[in-house]
Structures are given as C-alpha cells and as structure tokens.
Design a protein around this motif. Structure first.
Motif, PDB file in Angstrom:
ATOM      1  N   ALA A  28       0.840  -1.201   0.000  1.00 46.58           N
ATOM      2  CA  ALA A  28       0.000   0.000   0.000  1.00 46.58           C
ATOM      3  C   ALA A  28       0.875   1.250   0.000  1.00 46.58           C
ATOM      4  N   CYS A  29       1.935   1.248   0.826  1.00 50.02           N
ATOM      5  CA  CYS A  29       2.863   2.391   0.846  1.00 50.02           C
ATOM      6  C   CYS A  29       3.562   2.551  -0.502  1.00 50.02           C
ATOM      7  N   ALA A  30       3.996   1.419  -1.072  1.00 47.69           N
ATOM      8  CA  ALA A  30       4.722   1.478  -2.342  1.00 47.69           C
ATOM      9  C   ALA A  30       3.837   1.988  -3.472  1.00 47.69           C
ATOM     10  N   VAL A  31       2.624   1.459  -3.558  1.00 39.94           N
ATOM     11  CA  VAL A  31       1.702   1.886  -4.623  1.00 39.94           C
ATOM     12  C   VAL A  31       1.335   3.355  -4.447  1.00 39.94           C
ATOM     13  N   ALA A  32       1.112   3.776  -3.203  1.00 37.63           N
ATOM     14  CA  ALA A  32       0.778   5.174  -2.949  1.00 37.63           C
ATOM     15  C   ALA A  32       1.925   6.088  -3.375  1.00 37.63           C
ATOM     16  N   LEU A  33       3.163   5.676  -3.096  1.00 39.07           N
ATOM     17  CA  LEU A  33       4.324   6.475  -3.506  1.00 39.07           C
ATOM     18  C   LEU A  33       4.391   6.623  -5.021  1.00 39.07           C
ATOM     19  N   ILE A  34       4.142   5.527  -5.722  1.00 37.68           N
ATOM     20  CA  ILE A  34       4.283   5.544  -7.180  1.00 37.68           C
ATOM     21  C   ILE A  34       3.183   6.377  -7.840  1.00 37.68           C
ATOM     22  N   PHE A  35       1.957   6.262  -7.318  1.00 37.25           N
ATOM     23  CA  PHE A  35       0.826   6.936  -7.967  1.00 37.25           C
ATOM     24  C   PHE A  35       0.515   8.303  -7.359  1.00 37.25           C
ATOM     25  N   TYR A  36       1.240   8.706  -6.332  1.00 38.12           N
ATOM     26  CA  TYR A  36       0.960   9.989  -5.691  1.00 38.12           C
ATOM     27  C   TYR A  36       1.095  11.184  -6.648  1.00 38.12           C
ATOM     28  N   PRO A  37       2.102  11.207  -7.548  1.00 40.14           N
ATOM     29  CA  PRO A  37       2.165  12.338  -8.495  1.00 40.14           C
ATOM     30  C   PRO A  37       0.899  12.495  -9.334  1.00 40.14           C
ATOM     31  N   LEU A  38       0.257  11.378  -9.683  1.00 44.61           N
ATOM     32  CA  LEU A  38      -0.997  11.465 -10.431  1.00 44.61           C
ATOM     33  C   LEU A  38      -2.081  12.117  -9.574  1.00 44.61           C
ATOM     34  N   THR A  93      -4.365   1.995   0.647  1.00 42.23           N
ATOM     35  CA  THR A  93      -3.752   2.798  -0.414  1.00 42.23           C
ATOM     36  C   THR A  93      -4.546   4.082  -0.655  1.00 42.23           C
ATOM     37  N   PHE A  94      -5.872   3.985  -0.623  1.00 40.90           N
ATOM     38  CA  PHE A  94      -6.715   5.171  -0.825  1.00 40.90           C
ATOM     39  C   PHE A  94      -6.361   6.262   0.179  1.00 40.90           C
ATOM     40  N   PHE A  95      -6.264   5.897   1.460  1.00 36.91           N
ATOM     41  CA  PHE A  95      -5.994   6.901   2.497  1.00 36.91           C
ATOM     42  C   PHE A  95      -4.551   7.393   2.443  1.00 36.91           C
ATOM     43  N   LEU A  96      -3.618   6.514   2.065  1.00 31.23           N
ATOM     44  CA  LEU A  96      -2.231   6.955   1.938  1.00 31.23           C
ATOM     45  C   LEU A  96      -2.072   7.933   0.784  1.00 31.23           C
ATOM     46  N   ALA A  98      13.098  10.245   2.501  1.00 32.74           N
ATOM     47  CA  ALA A  98      13.401  10.499   1.085  1.00 32.74           C
ATOM     48  C   ALA A  98      14.089   9.291   0.465  1.00 32.74           C
ATOM     49  N   LYS A  99      14.988   8.647   1.227  1.00 31.65           N
ATOM     50  CA  LYS A  99      15.665   7.456   0.725  1.00 31.65           C
ATOM     51  C   LYS A  99      14.675   6.320   0.533  1.00 31.65           C
ATOM     52  N   PHE A 100      13.740   6.184   1.483  1.00 30.90           N
ATOM     53  CA  PHE A 100      12.697   5.156   1.354  1.00 30.90           C
ATOM     54  C   PHE A 100      11.897   5.369   0.065  1.00 30.90           C
ATOM     55  N   ALA A 101      11.462   6.606  -0.157  1.00 31.50           N
ATOM     56  CA  ALA A 101      10.676   6.901  -1.358  1.00 31.50           C
ATOM     57  C   ALA A 101      11.492   6.673  -2.618  1.00 31.50           C
ATOM     58  N   GLU A 102      12.756   7.112  -2.607  1.00 35.63           N
ATOM     59  CA  GLU A 102      13.621   6.999  -3.784  1.00 35.63           C
ATOM     60  C   GLU A 102      13.857   5.547  -4.172  1.00 35.63           C
ATOM     61  N   VAL A 103      14.227   4.723  -3.189  1.00 37.04           N
ATOM     62  CA  VAL A 103      14.544   3.326  -3.486  1.00 37.04           C
ATOM     63  C   VAL A 103      13.283   2.543  -3.832  1.00 37.04           C
ATOM     64  N   THR A 104      12.177   2.849  -3.148  1.00 35.24           N
ATOM     65  CA  THR A 104      10.933   2.143  -3.462  1.00 35.24           C
ATOM     66  C   THR A 104      10.499   2.428  -4.890  1.00 35.24           C
ATOM     67  N   ARG A 105      10.531   3.700  -5.278  1.00 33.53           N
ATOM     68  CA  ARG A 105      10.162   4.039  -6.661  1.00 33.53           C
ATOM     69  C   ARG A 105      11.123   3.392  -7.652  1.00 33.53           C
ATOM     70  N   ALA A 106      12.419   3.478  -7.372  1.00 30.42           N
ATOM     71  CA  ALA A 106      13.413   2.938  -8.293  1.00 30.42           C
ATOM     72  C   ALA A 106      13.262   1.427  -8.442  1.00 30.42           C
ATOM     73  N   THR A 107      13.050   0.741  -7.328  1.00 30.22           N
ATOM     74  CA  THR A 107      12.962  -0.714  -7.362  1.00 30.22           C
ATOM     75  C   THR A 107      11.700  -1.180  -8.064  1.00 30.22           C
ATOM     76  N   ILE A 108      10.583  -0.577  -7.696  1.00 30.04           N
ATOM     77  CA  ILE A 108       9.308  -1.063  -8.234  1.00 30.04           C
ATOM     78  C   ILE A 108       9.045  -0.499  -9.626  1.00 30.04           C
ATOM     79  N   LYS A 109       9.097   0.821  -9.733  1.00 31.48           N
ATOM     80  CA  LYS A 109       8.784   1.429 -11.035  1.00 31.48           C
ATOM     81  C   LYS A 109       9.859   1.136 -12.058  1.00 31.48           C
TER      82      LYS A 109
END
Length: 373
Positions: A35-45, A169-172, A199-210
């Motif tokens: 849920a955290c990972a998906v929220a990070l990836i789709f948050y810009p949208l 994910t909706f609430f995140l 910031a490192k958590f967000a960076e690595v999560t996006r890089a790894t998954i996306k």
C-alpha cells in the motif's frame, strides 16, 4: 524524582503498546508495504488531479486508485492465474511421463560430446549432474505446485489482504503528505535525519518497483513473445520466470533463453536456435542497459552485489515481495550507517563505490538536528 519516574514509566508503556500493536499488524505487513509502495508511485498522479480539481480530494484519490487497479492489479492477477495453471500442467505432464526431462538432457549430451570430458576435468560426472539437476527441477516443480494449491485454498485470505491493501492505499494517497509530517514530528531521530531517511525510502521504493519491475516485465514479455513465435512450449510460464530472474543483476533472463538456445542447437533446429540466440543478445539483454538508466537513474542505483544479495535474501525471507523489500532494507542500512559516520565520526566518505548511489549532502545539517531524542 517523581516526574522522572513517571516519564520513564510512560516511555516504557509506550514501547510495550507499540510492540503489541506491531505484533497485531504483523499478518498484514506485506499488504501495508505494498500500500505504501503503490501510494508512492501513484501519488504524483493524485497531485496532478488535485491541481485540476482542488475541491474534490476524495474523488481524485478514488480515480487514482481505480487507475492503479486497472493498470497494475488486474493484469497481475490475470498473469498470475495463467502462470499457476501452466506450472501445474507442466508438473503433471512430467510426473505422468508425457514430458521426459531425462531424454531431453541426453539429447544435449549427444549433441555436445565434449561435455563429458569437460566435466571430468573438473571432477564432475555427467550422470550425477543430470540426476541432481532433474531432482532439483522436480523439487522446484513440486514446491510451486503445492504453493499453487495452497494459494487456491487460501483465495479468501488473499483477496482479504488485497482489499485491505487497496483500502489503505486510498488513504495513503489522500492523506500521504500529512501522514509524513506526523511521522516526522513523532519519531525522535531528528527532523533532518528523518527527512533524509524518508526520502531514501521513497527513492529506493520508486526505483525498485517502477524502474526494476518495468525492466523485468519488459524482458520477460520479450522473452515470452520470442518463445511463442518460435513455437517453444509454455511461453507464458517461461516469460514469467524470465521476469523474476531479470530482477537479479549479473544473471537475469539469460538463465532461461541461453540454455533454450543451446537445446535447440542440440536437437538440430539451427534456425530457431540462431534466432533465439541473436534475439536474446541484441534485444532482451540490451533492454537493461537502455531502460534501467532512464527509469532508475545511475545516482539512485545500489551496487550490483548489494542488489543481488539483498534481492535474493529478500525473496527467501519475504517471498515474491522480497524483490522490493530486500533492496529497500539494504538502502536504509547504508543510509543509517552513512548518517552515523558523518554525524558521529566526522567521516564525509561513502559506503558505496564512486559510481553508485550517493546520499544527499547533509553536512550543513549535521551539527544540530531539530531534535536529538
């Protein structure tokens, strides 16, 4: 004295309550992580939609979640279902004798007679190697088949976890920014350190998954397509396997397509073997070199050896989700130690080789973080 005792008692009770709460949530850790990972990836949208429709944040979050379901969840469920079906069918065919793995291995030995001599030079026996290989393949097939059966029996649990993940994910997505601010205020690590680690958590999560996942899916899809075009058996199965293996540096999808090409050479199908070999080298293998720098970025990439060990360790410890959790833990491990070296030892060096990930320069902020516990 009384105030000091009350403070320590409160902190001790707070720790106990927090540990109990974490243990209660332990069955849902994987769902919470995704849920955290998906929220990070789709948050810009979500931010883009909120800029267009600022009065309807709930609607924007719901539209973002629906897009996530359509783009990610539904395709993954369809592929996973087909993959499990193909694995079960292949395992049954091998058990019933319709597919004779031993005969196929013998075909390879007959086509490459130098294999026996080469193995004997290094103290190995082809027959023993064949038995070990076939035994390993049967064990893997049995394990996958049993897990597929277990997944079918636990379908309700799977969909409950999926529903909880999408609900969270909706609430995140909707409240992510305020939750991050709350987390920074609550954690007693110092605001600057917390911002750096988040910031490192967000960076690595996006890089790894996306990034890594897109590269892996692309390589696996290309591999499955060429298997289907050449008429090789179970193209979807091998495409998914190549997708998983593509997450590992230094090995990747070549573990599948290269032996397949050698087998085609061994059986005398020279045209298909040559096409598969050229396609693997010129198309599948080049995808990593072209897409990964674009989607991941060299400045966010961990050293290859760290990615390899953390990915394999993550897969062993957390299952399929480990391909993302493993590198994330490795990145946080390196980030924590680099902060420690900079702030407590006065070392401005790096834990990584020069060409790998560099943490942002926090030297200006290391003297007195906002809070020191």
């Amino acid at each position: 004295m009384q105030e000091k005792l009350e403070r320590r008692s409160f902190i001790f009770t707070l720790a106990l309550v927090s540990i109990a709460f974490a243990l209660m949530l332990q069955p849902f850790f994987i769902a919470i992580f995704w849920a955290c990972a998906v929220a990070l990836i789709f948050y810009p949208l979500y931010v883009y939609l909120c800029n267009r429709f600022p009065k309807w944040p709930n609607l924007c979050a719901l539209l973002t979640l629906i897009l996530c379901i359509v783009v990610v969840v539904i395709p993954v469920l369809l592929v996973a279902s087909s993959f499990i079906s193909e694995v079960a069918n292949l395992y049954q065919n091998v058990q019933s004798g319709k597919v004779n793995l031993g005969a196929k291995v013998e075909e390879v030995r007959a086509a490459f007679p130098g294999i026996n001599a080469a193995l004997e030079r290094v103290g190995m026996n082809f027959d023993g190697l064949k038995e070990s290989l076939l035994g390993g393949l049967m064990s893997i097939g049995s394990l996958i088949a049993k897990n597929a059966l277990a997944l079918g029996q636990n379908t309700l649990n799977f969909f409950v976890s999926l529903g909880l993940m999408l609900y969270l994910t909706f609430f995140l997505i909707r409240d992510g920014s305020s939750l991050v601010d709350l987390l920074i205020r609550a954690l007693p690590l110092g605001d600057e350190r917390e911002k750096l680690l988040l910031a490192k958590f967000a960076e690595v999560t996006r890089a790894t998954i996306k990034g890594n996942l897109v590269v892996a899916v692309t390589q696996g899809t290309l591999g499955g397509i060429i298997f289907w075009v050449l008429g090789l058996p179970a193209p979807l199965l091998w495409g998914v396997v190549m997708t998983v293996l593509s997450l590992l540096p230094a090995v990747g999808a070549a573990i599948i397509w290269f032996p397949a090409a050698l087998y085609l050479y061994a059986t005398g199908d020279m045209i298909k073997a040559t096409v598969l070999m050229l396609y693997g080298v010129l198309v599948i293998s080049l995808v990593d070199n072209i897409l990964r720098p674009i989607l991941v970025g060299r400045d966010t990439k961990l050293p290859d050896y760290m990615v390899l060990f953390s990915t394999v360790g993550g897969l062993m410890l957390f299952g399929i989700s480990g391909f993302a959790i493993g590198p994330l833990l490795a990145a946080l491990f390196m980030a924590f130690w680099q902060i420690f070296m900079r702030e407590f030892l006065g070392d401005t060096g790096t834990l990584s080789p020069p060409q790998t990930a560099q943490l942002p320069n926090t030297k200006a902020n290391t003297g007195s973080p906002d809070r020191e516990g």
